[in-house]
Design a protein around this motif. Sequence first.
Motif, PDB file in Angstrom:
ATOM      1  N   THR A 133     -18.646  88.054 -39.764  1.00 13.47           N
ATOM      2  CA  THR A 133     -17.690  88.221 -40.838  1.00 13.47           C
ATOM      3  C   THR A 133     -16.522  87.353 -40.437  1.00 13.47           C
ATOM      4  O   THR A 133     -16.235  86.585 -41.437  1.00 13.47           O
ATOM      5  N   TYR A 134     -16.055  87.118 -39.574  1.00 14.39           N
ATOM      6  CA  TYR A 134     -14.850  86.558 -39.260  1.00 14.39           C
ATOM      7  C   TYR A 134     -14.922  85.110 -37.896  1.00 14.39           C
ATOM      8  O   TYR A 134     -14.350  84.421 -37.685  1.00 14.39           O
ATOM      9  N   ASP A 135     -16.033  85.545 -36.895  1.00 24.69           N
ATOM     10  CA  ASP A 135     -16.317  84.858 -36.141  1.00 24.69           C
ATOM     11  C   ASP A 135     -17.799  84.153 -36.047  1.00 24.69           C
ATOM     12  O   ASP A 135     -18.630  84.605 -36.689  1.00 24.69           O
ATOM     13  N   LYS A 136     -17.573  82.747 -35.356  1.00 28.49           N
ATOM     14  CA  LYS A 136     -18.933  82.075 -35.466  1.00 28.49           C
ATOM     15  C   LYS A 136     -19.493  82.352 -33.974  1.00 28.49           C
ATOM     16  O   LYS A 136     -18.736  81.841 -33.036  1.00 28.49           O
ATOM     17  N   HIS A 137     -20.652  82.781 -33.786  1.00 32.23           N
ATOM     18  CA  HIS A 137     -21.137  83.279 -32.699  1.00 32.23           C
ATOM     19  C   HIS A 137     -22.416  81.981 -32.442  1.00 32.23           C
ATOM     20  O   HIS A 137     -23.134  82.029 -33.144  1.00 32.23           O
ATOM     21  N   GLU A 138     -22.169  81.413 -30.990  1.00 38.09           N
ATOM     22  CA  GLU A 138     -23.420  80.295 -30.713  1.00 38.09           C
ATOM     23  C   GLU A 138     -23.883  80.883 -29.334  1.00 38.09           C
ATOM     24  O   GLU A 138     -23.127  81.271 -28.556  1.00 38.09           O
ATOM     25  N   PHE A 139     -25.377  80.464 -29.146  1.00 36.33           N
ATOM     26  CA  PHE A 139     -25.790  80.777 -27.826  1.00 36.33           C
ATOM     27  C   PHE A 139     -26.376  79.559 -27.209  1.00 36.33           C
ATOM     28  O   PHE A 139     -27.153  78.881 -27.956  1.00 36.33           O
ATOM     29  N   THR A 140     -26.387  79.495 -25.851  1.00 34.81           N
ATOM     30  CA  THR A 140     -27.142  78.388 -25.090  1.00 34.81           C
ATOM     31  C   THR A 140     -28.254  79.042 -24.387  1.00 34.81           C
ATOM     32  O   THR A 140     -27.620  79.764 -23.507  1.00 34.81           O
ATOM     33  N   MET A 141     -29.287  78.793 -24.417  1.00 36.84           N
ATOM     34  CA  MET A 141     -30.413  79.570 -23.623  1.00 36.84           C
ATOM     35  C   MET A 141     -30.517  78.663 -22.192  1.00 36.84           C
ATOM     36  O   MET A 141     -30.519  77.563 -22.139  1.00 36.84           O
ATOM     37  N   VAL A 142     -30.339  79.454 -21.240  1.00 33.89           N
ATOM     38  CA  VAL A 142     -30.697  78.798 -19.791  1.00 33.89           C
ATOM     39  C   VAL A 142     -31.882  79.582 -19.236  1.00 33.89           C
ATOM     40  O   VAL A 142     -31.985  80.682 -19.033  1.00 33.89           O
ATOM     41  N   ASP A 143     -32.560  78.599 -18.703  1.00 34.47           N
ATOM     42  CA  ASP A 143     -33.866  79.044 -17.966  1.00 34.47           C
ATOM     43  C   ASP A 143     -33.382  79.326 -16.483  1.00 34.47           C
ATOM     44  O   ASP A 143     -32.897  78.305 -15.958  1.00 34.47           O
ATOM     45  N   ILE A 144     -33.635  80.499 -15.876  1.00 30.89           N
ATOM     46  CA  ILE A 144     -33.366  80.847 -14.446  1.00 30.89           C
ATOM     47  C   ILE A 144     -34.389  81.134 -13.615  1.00 30.89           C
ATOM     48  O   ILE A 144     -34.349  81.964 -12.783  1.00 30.89           O
ATOM     49  N   SER A 145     -35.530  80.542 -14.062  1.00 27.46           N
ATOM     50  CA  SER A 145     -36.949  81.007 -13.234  1.00 27.46           C
ATOM     51  C   SER A 145     -36.833  79.997 -12.088  1.00 27.46           C
ATOM     52  O   SER A 145     -37.405  80.401 -11.142  1.00 27.46           O
ATOM     53  N   SER A 146     -36.012  78.986 -12.177  1.00 25.60           N
ATOM     54  CA  SER A 146     -35.680  78.320 -10.726  1.00 25.60           C
ATOM     55  C   SER A 146     -34.277  78.419 -10.487  1.00 25.60           C
ATOM     56  O   SER A 146     -33.557  78.363 -11.425  1.00 25.60           O
ATOM     57  N   PRO A 147     -33.774  78.219  -9.108  1.00 26.03           N
ATOM     58  CA  PRO A 147     -32.436  78.221  -8.895  1.00 26.03           C
ATOM     59  C   PRO A 147     -31.646  77.286  -9.570  1.00 26.03           C
ATOM     60  O   PRO A 147     -30.360  77.387  -9.691  1.00 26.03           O
ATOM     61  N   ARG A 148     -32.384  76.084  -9.571  1.00 24.34           N
ATOM     62  CA  ARG A 148     -31.565  74.883 -10.322  1.00 24.34           C
ATOM     63  C   ARG A 148     -30.913  75.056 -11.558  1.00 24.34           C
ATOM     64  O   ARG A 148     -31.376  75.594 -12.402  1.00 24.34           O
ATOM     65  N   ILE A 149     -29.750  74.433 -11.805  1.00 22.18           N
ATOM     66  CA  ILE A 149     -28.927  74.844 -13.039  1.00 22.18           C
ATOM     67  C   ILE A 149     -29.176  73.351 -13.756  1.00 22.18           C
ATOM     68  O   ILE A 149     -28.921  72.501 -13.122  1.00 22.18           O
ATOM     69  N   SER A 150     -29.500  73.645 -14.858  1.00 18.70           N
ATOM     70  CA  SER A 150     -29.554  72.611 -15.890  1.00 18.70           C
ATOM     71  C   SER A 150     -28.448  71.882 -16.286  1.00 18.70           C
ATOM     72  O   SER A 150     -27.264  72.251 -16.083  1.00 18.70           O
ATOM     73  N   ASP A 151     -28.730  70.588 -16.940  1.00 18.70           N
ATOM     74  CA  ASP A 151     -27.189  69.848 -17.161  1.00 18.70           C
ATOM     75  C   ASP A 151     -26.513  70.375 -18.334  1.00 18.70           C
ATOM     76  O   ASP A 151     -25.410  69.911 -18.603  1.00 18.70           O
ATOM     77  N   ASN A 152     -27.548  71.502 -19.205  1.00 18.02           N
ATOM     78  CA  ASN A 152     -26.582  71.767 -20.264  1.00 18.02           C
ATOM     79  C   ASN A 152     -25.749  72.807 -20.069  1.00 18.02           C
ATOM     80  O   ASN A 152     -25.299  73.486 -20.780  1.00 18.02           O
ATOM     81  N   VAL A 153     -25.393  73.261 -18.759  1.00 15.98           N
ATOM     82  CA  VAL A 153     -24.692  74.338 -18.446  1.00 15.98           C
ATOM     83  C   VAL A 153     -23.328  73.588 -17.744  1.00 15.98           C
ATOM     84  O   VAL A 153     -23.425  73.035 -16.856  1.00 15.98           O
ATOM     85  N   PRO A 154     -22.161  73.911 -18.651  1.00 15.92           N
ATOM     86  CA  PRO A 154     -20.788  73.310 -17.932  1.00 15.92           C
ATOM     87  C   PRO A 154     -20.451  74.080 -16.645  1.00 15.92           C
ATOM     88  O   PRO A 154     -20.599  75.099 -16.662  1.00 15.92           O
ATOM     89  N   GLU A 155     -19.943  73.491 -15.745  1.00 23.69           N
ATOM     90  CA  GLU A 155     -19.576  74.045 -14.463  1.00 23.69           C
ATOM     91  C   GLU A 155     -18.241  74.731 -14.734  1.00 23.69           C
ATOM     92  O   GLU A 155     -18.269  75.884 -13.635  1.00 23.69           O
ATOM     93  N   TYR A 156     -17.599  74.820 -15.459  1.00 26.20           N
ATOM     94  CA  TYR A 156     -16.384  75.487 -15.669  1.00 26.20           C
ATOM     95  C   TYR A 156     -16.825  77.118 -16.010  1.00 26.20           C
ATOM     96  O   TYR A 156     -15.805  78.178 -15.720  1.00 26.20           O
ATOM     97  N   ILE A 157     -17.883  77.223 -16.541  1.00 27.88           N
ATOM     98  CA  ILE A 157     -18.304  78.819 -16.752  1.00 27.88           C
ATOM     99  C   ILE A 157     -18.514  79.685 -15.559  1.00 27.88           C
ATOM    100  O   ILE A 157     -18.389  80.789 -15.705  1.00 27.88           O
ATOM    101  N   PHE A 158     -18.662  78.823 -14.423  1.00 23.98           N
ATOM    102  CA  PHE A 158     -18.840  79.945 -13.214  1.00 23.98           C
ATOM    103  C   PHE A 158     -17.854  80.604 -12.589  1.00 23.98           C
ATOM    104  O   PHE A 158     -17.754  81.601 -12.057  1.00 23.98           O
TER     105      PHE A 158
END
Length: 366
Positions: free
Chosen positions: A98-123
């Motif tokens: 109704t008022y907010d725009k919600h977006e989602f970025t899917m992250v594969d965690i089957s491997s411990p490696r973090i993909s490039d589409n994950v920004p470092e600041y979120i940690f």
Amino acid sequence: MKTIINENQKGLLFKNGKFIKMLNTGKHYIFGDKTIEIVDIDRLVQSEYASLDVLLENEDVRSNTVCVEIADCQLALHFVNGKFKNVLPTGKYAYFTTYDKHEFTMVDISSPRISDNVPEYIFSKIPEQLYIKVQVMQYQKARLYFNQKLVEILDAGVYYFWRTDVKVDIEYIDTRLTKMDITGQEILTQDKVSVRVNFVCNYRITDYINVVTKIDDYKEQIHIIAQLALRDFIGKYRIDEILQNKEQLSEYVLKRLKDKEGDLFVEIVDAGVKDIILPGEIRDIMNTVLIAEKRAQANVITRREEVASTRSLLNTAKLMDENKTLYKLKELEYVERICENVGNITVNGNGDLLSQLTAVLRGTNT
């Protein structure tokens, strides 16, 4: 019954426990077996009386929400109006639009490696139990293991890994020059004197993978090579020769270490003997010998000085005997020395003062 739904709310209408429809902002009247559940639109779409799947079957609910379904071995980064909100684990979620725009970025965690589409600041904004943080200092490197398998060498920096079923291990390596002390090696010399040798060597690792995969405990290997080299050298010489040739001992052990540095995957920079410790009785004997040697040297020096002094007196006497003027000057020198230490001198008789003083001195000398 009158129910008021505010601007930031939605109403879920139930009849006999069955979901009927969604109600918008306003005043609503219900009768009989109907009930209204109030939900906030800035939160997850959920109800105490119906599952999310039941609610989403309603067209009005679907058109006013955005839904995301997260599978196993996945996470979803949730952004609201372009700003990171939170991270969602496995499950199904729906949010009002109704008022907010919600977006989602899917992250594969089957491997411990973090993909490039994950920004470092979120940690810094997500729970620490979701990830592993690794800090490698400027003077370090780190071996990265997945399930006990060496994966790669990490350079200096900050790294993040997802916590998964894969075990992540980190082994830090100091790339600076490292000192190794080899202390208290008791070794017999050729003349059967037991000495203890303290040795030191400086090294750095050159191959960070092979040093752990191809040899067992490289530090112990360095220790053994140095120890054997010390025993080999000291066993060939007498104690006096060893004490006089410490530099040769250091050079011998260093060469033995340098010959093996390629097999150990290290660089031996330098090595040397710190000290050689003798047994107490041997040390006392050597101290006695040293004192005797120093006394003999002192006696030789004393005799040498006495000979030089006598030779100087003899030369002076010859000069005085050959030169009367020099003889007179020497007399005057002695008169001056005596006068410096005598308060009053009284002389009577004939002749000049110098002749009388000279006569007095000659009489005193006799």
